[in-house]
Design a protein around this motif. Sequence first.
Motif, PDB file in Angstrom:
ATOM      1  N   TRP A 249      -8.087   5.561 -11.334  1.00 20.78           N
ATOM      2  CA  TRP A 249      -8.921   4.448  -9.721  1.00 20.78           C
ATOM      3  C   TRP A 249      -7.885   3.485  -9.883  1.00 20.78           C
ATOM      4  O   TRP A 249      -7.352   2.658 -10.711  1.00 20.78           O
ATOM      5  CB  TRP A 249     -10.001   4.430 -10.152  1.00 20.78           C
ATOM      6  CG  TRP A 249     -10.833   5.819  -9.716  1.00 20.78           C
ATOM      7  CD1 TRP A 249     -11.455   6.706  -9.160  1.00 20.78           C
ATOM      8  CD2 TRP A 249     -11.382   6.357 -11.366  1.00 20.78           C
ATOM      9  NE1 TRP A 249     -12.109   7.171  -9.179  1.00 20.78           N
ATOM     10  CE2 TRP A 249     -11.983   7.482 -10.989  1.00 20.78           C
ATOM     11  CE3 TRP A 249     -11.001   6.519 -12.732  1.00 20.78           C
ATOM     12  CZ2 TRP A 249     -12.999   7.960 -11.468  1.00 20.78           C
ATOM     13  CZ3 TRP A 249     -12.176   7.313 -13.831  1.00 20.78           C
ATOM     14  CH2 TRP A 249     -12.544   8.156 -13.217  1.00 20.78           C
TER      15      TRP A 249
ATOM     16  N   LEU B  79      -7.461   0.289  -7.639  1.00 22.12           N
ATOM     17  CA  LEU B  79      -7.895  -0.026  -6.986  1.00 22.12           C
ATOM     18  C   LEU B  79      -7.093  -1.988  -6.251  1.00 22.12           C
ATOM     19  O   LEU B  79      -6.497  -2.667  -7.128  1.00 22.12           O
ATOM     20  CB  LEU B  79      -9.079  -1.604  -7.037  1.00 22.12           C
ATOM     21  CG  LEU B  79     -10.272  -2.527  -6.269  1.00 22.12           C
ATOM     22  CD1 LEU B  79     -10.567  -1.240  -4.929  1.00 22.12           C
ATOM     23  CD2 LEU B  79     -11.378  -2.694  -7.078  1.00 22.12           C
TER      24      LEU B  79
ATOM     25  N   ALA C  70      -7.267   7.809  -7.874  1.00 25.46           N
ATOM     26  CA  ALA C  70      -7.682   7.719  -6.700  1.00 25.46           C
ATOM     27  C   ALA C  70      -7.509   6.815  -6.108  1.00 25.46           C
ATOM     28  O   ALA C  70      -7.348   5.545  -7.101  1.00 25.46           O
ATOM     29  CB  ALA C  70      -9.373   7.677  -6.745  1.00 25.46           C
ATOM     30  N   LEU C  71      -7.135   6.243  -4.875  1.00 24.01           N
ATOM     31  CA  LEU C  71      -6.763   5.153  -4.437  1.00 24.01           C
ATOM     32  C   LEU C  71      -7.478   4.264  -3.411  1.00 24.01           C
ATOM     33  O   LEU C  71      -7.692   5.053  -2.309  1.00 24.01           O
ATOM     34  CB  LEU C  71      -5.024   5.218  -4.335  1.00 24.01           C
ATOM     35  CG  LEU C  71      -4.388   3.467  -3.723  1.00 24.01           C
ATOM     36  CD1 LEU C  71      -4.643   2.497  -3.784  1.00 24.01           C
ATOM     37  CD2 LEU C  71      -2.722   4.495  -2.611  1.00 24.01           C
ATOM     38  N   ALA C  72      -8.197   3.358  -4.163  1.00 24.20           N
ATOM     39  CA  ALA C  72      -8.578   2.076  -2.429  1.00 24.20           C
ATOM     40  C   ALA C  72      -8.384   1.100  -2.502  1.00 24.20           C
ATOM     41  O   ALA C  72      -7.729   0.025  -3.553  1.00 24.20           O
ATOM     42  CB  ALA C  72     -10.028   2.054  -3.654  1.00 24.20           C
ATOM     43  N   GLU C  73      -7.572   0.877  -0.859  1.00 26.39           N
ATOM     44  CA  GLU C  73      -6.722  -0.588  -0.550  1.00 26.39           C
ATOM     45  C   GLU C  73      -7.711  -0.815   0.922  1.00 26.39           C
ATOM     46  O   GLU C  73      -9.081  -0.854   1.027  1.00 26.39           O
ATOM     47  CB  GLU C  73      -5.450   0.208  -0.278  1.00 26.39           C
ATOM     48  CG  GLU C  73      -5.621   1.199   0.593  1.00 26.39           C
ATOM     49  CD  GLU C  73      -4.510   2.131   0.852  1.00 26.39           C
ATOM     50  OE1 GLU C  73      -4.456   2.521   1.987  1.00 26.39           O
ATOM     51  OE2 GLU C  73      -3.228   2.006   0.057  1.00 26.39           O
ATOM     52  N   PRO C  74      -7.037  -1.904   0.767  1.00 25.56           N
ATOM     53  CA  PRO C  74      -8.052  -2.114   1.985  1.00 25.56           C
ATOM     54  C   PRO C  74      -6.790  -2.337   3.083  1.00 25.56           C
ATOM     55  O   PRO C  74      -5.823  -0.970   3.564  1.00 25.56           O
ATOM     56  CB  PRO C  74      -7.288  -4.181   2.197  1.00 25.56           C
ATOM     57  CG  PRO C  74      -6.964  -4.297   0.859  1.00 25.56           C
ATOM     58  CD  PRO C  74      -6.219  -2.598  -0.325  1.00 25.56           C
ATOM     59  N   GLY C  75      -7.678  -2.500   4.599  1.00 25.59           N
ATOM     60  CA  GLY C  75      -7.320  -1.633   5.849  1.00 25.59           C
ATOM     61  C   GLY C  75      -6.468  -2.701   6.263  1.00 25.59           C
ATOM     62  O   GLY C  75      -5.464  -1.538   7.052  1.00 25.59           O
TER      63      GLY C  75
ATOM     64  N   GLU D 162      -7.089  -5.127  -3.527  1.00 27.01           N
ATOM     65  CA  GLU D 162      -7.650  -6.097  -3.216  1.00 27.01           C
ATOM     66  C   GLU D 162      -6.359  -7.389  -2.925  1.00 27.01           C
ATOM     67  O   GLU D 162      -6.463  -7.933  -3.274  1.00 27.01           O
ATOM     68  CB  GLU D 162      -8.902  -6.640  -4.272  1.00 27.01           C
ATOM     69  CG  GLU D 162      -9.712  -5.732  -4.701  1.00 27.01           C
ATOM     70  CD  GLU D 162     -10.228  -6.414  -5.871  1.00 27.01           C
ATOM     71  OE1 GLU D 162     -11.437  -7.062  -5.964  1.00 27.01           O
ATOM     72  OE2 GLU D 162     -10.328  -6.176  -7.211  1.00 27.01           O
TER      73      GLU D 162
ATOM     74  N   ALA E 239      -1.492   8.233  -5.686  1.00 28.96           N
ATOM     75  CA  ALA E 239      -2.754   8.932  -5.297  1.00 28.96           C
ATOM     76  C   ALA E 239      -2.160  10.736  -5.462  1.00 28.96           C
ATOM     77  O   ALA E 239      -0.730  10.885  -4.759  1.00 28.96           O
ATOM     78  CB  ALA E 239      -3.220   8.998  -3.944  1.00 28.96           C
TER      79      ALA E 239
ATOM     80  N   ARG F 110       0.656  -1.002  -0.132  1.00 24.87           N
ATOM     81  CA  ARG F 110      -0.076  -0.279  -0.068  1.00 24.87           C
ATOM     82  C   ARG F 110       1.596   0.976  -0.055  1.00 24.87           C
ATOM     83  O   ARG F 110       0.593   1.890  -0.715  1.00 24.87           O
ATOM     84  CB  ARG F 110      -0.821   0.201   1.550  1.00 24.87           C
ATOM     85  CG  ARG F 110      -1.538  -1.184   1.555  1.00 24.87           C
ATOM     86  CD  ARG F 110      -2.935  -0.851   2.293  1.00 24.87           C
ATOM     87  NE  ARG F 110      -2.270  -1.605   3.413  1.00 24.87           N
ATOM     88  CZ  ARG F 110      -2.405  -1.426   5.262  1.00 24.87           C
ATOM     89  NH1 ARG F 110      -3.924  -0.863   5.273  1.00 24.87           N
ATOM     90  NH2 ARG F 110      -1.518  -0.701   5.780  1.00 24.87           N
TER      91      ARG F 110
END
Length: 411
Positions: free
Chosen positions: A328, A330, A288-293, A332, A283, A276
Amino acid sequence: MPERERVMRMSVELPLWRALAGYRVLTMLYAIGLCATAYEHFVRPWVAVAYYAVLVVWTLATLPKVAGAASCTRRFLAADLTVAVVGILLTPVADSHERIAGGGPTLPSIWTAGAVLAFAIKGGWRWAAAASTAVAAANLVERGHPARDTVHNVILVWVASIAIGYVVEVARASERTLARALEIEAATRERERLARDIHDGVLQVLAMVKRRGTALGGEAAELGRLAGEQEVALRTLVSGGLVPVSRVSEDLAAGAVVRAVEEPDPRDADGPVDLRPLLAGFACGRVALAEPGAPVPLPPAAAREVAAAVGAALDNVRRHAGPGARAWILVEDEPGEIVVTVRDDGPGIPEGRLAQAEGEGRLGVALSIRGRLRDLGGSAEIVSVPGQGTEVELKVPKGAVRARGKKAEQR
């Protein structure tokens, strides 16, 4: 940075030389045992004792000579064959005529085959045929006539030595072919790695200079033209390249040698890293960056390669989708693999454009994205619909990454 040279040595001859050394010692003991059991039948036992004393000293003293092809010289082979032939010719002097006529063994007995096999391993089937012929002639002289058992033993040694010599020649040719194939593979992979790095830096700068120079005109246009020419030349060099000539060891017994030079990265010595933070640097306002917690662990080298592939995909968005395009990312973390998707809202890629670019030597997608994922044991899928943007899906199987990491540690 210090280099580490990894040597892969392949040889089927080393076991043959070791087996030959053992064979010579065992057959020497066997010949002495035959003499001891029939000692009272010898008419001149002192001749046999003297010969066996020479045979013992010669066999033990020359064990280093049969350790490999380099030490097994022609002079040694000639002397070794002479010891065997002299022993055969001394048999009528030491033994009785009745035992010789009845098919009794010669003084060296089956030790003679070791001398012939040394010729076969060293020089192939032609050398084996010459040595076998010399032994056959000595056996015929010792018996005085071509008896059935003598002819049978001569033919057996002849066929066996020629067959082994031929197998050794085939094995040497196979080793050279395998060494060449491995080196071509290593050179190809290194060229692809360099091509990715060059594409991510030098080629993009040259392309930018070409575009800016053409737009500015004047002397800048000439500079842009030169930059374009150098870009084409560099792409041609990267996509073609030269494969170095295969290096084969001078000692044939050591087999073919392939050397792969690696530059260890000190960062690879650490444990797994979180993917991450490496992707967070991409970003920005339009990305935009969408990542796991939770952390997404990968070996350091694998994480950097995935991040570089994502960077290459974003470079393509900036270059081809226009300055106003958004992207974007993503991330996973699936049970069996890690999936990173890069999607944009640009005009998309026309059908056949990627194949055309690859044919023109523009290997950005082929090397910077697909090549990186292929080296990690993963895959890169590109889906693009004209007018609806492009999606690049990067998949890295966790099992493949762990296996490659363990293999690298073993090396």
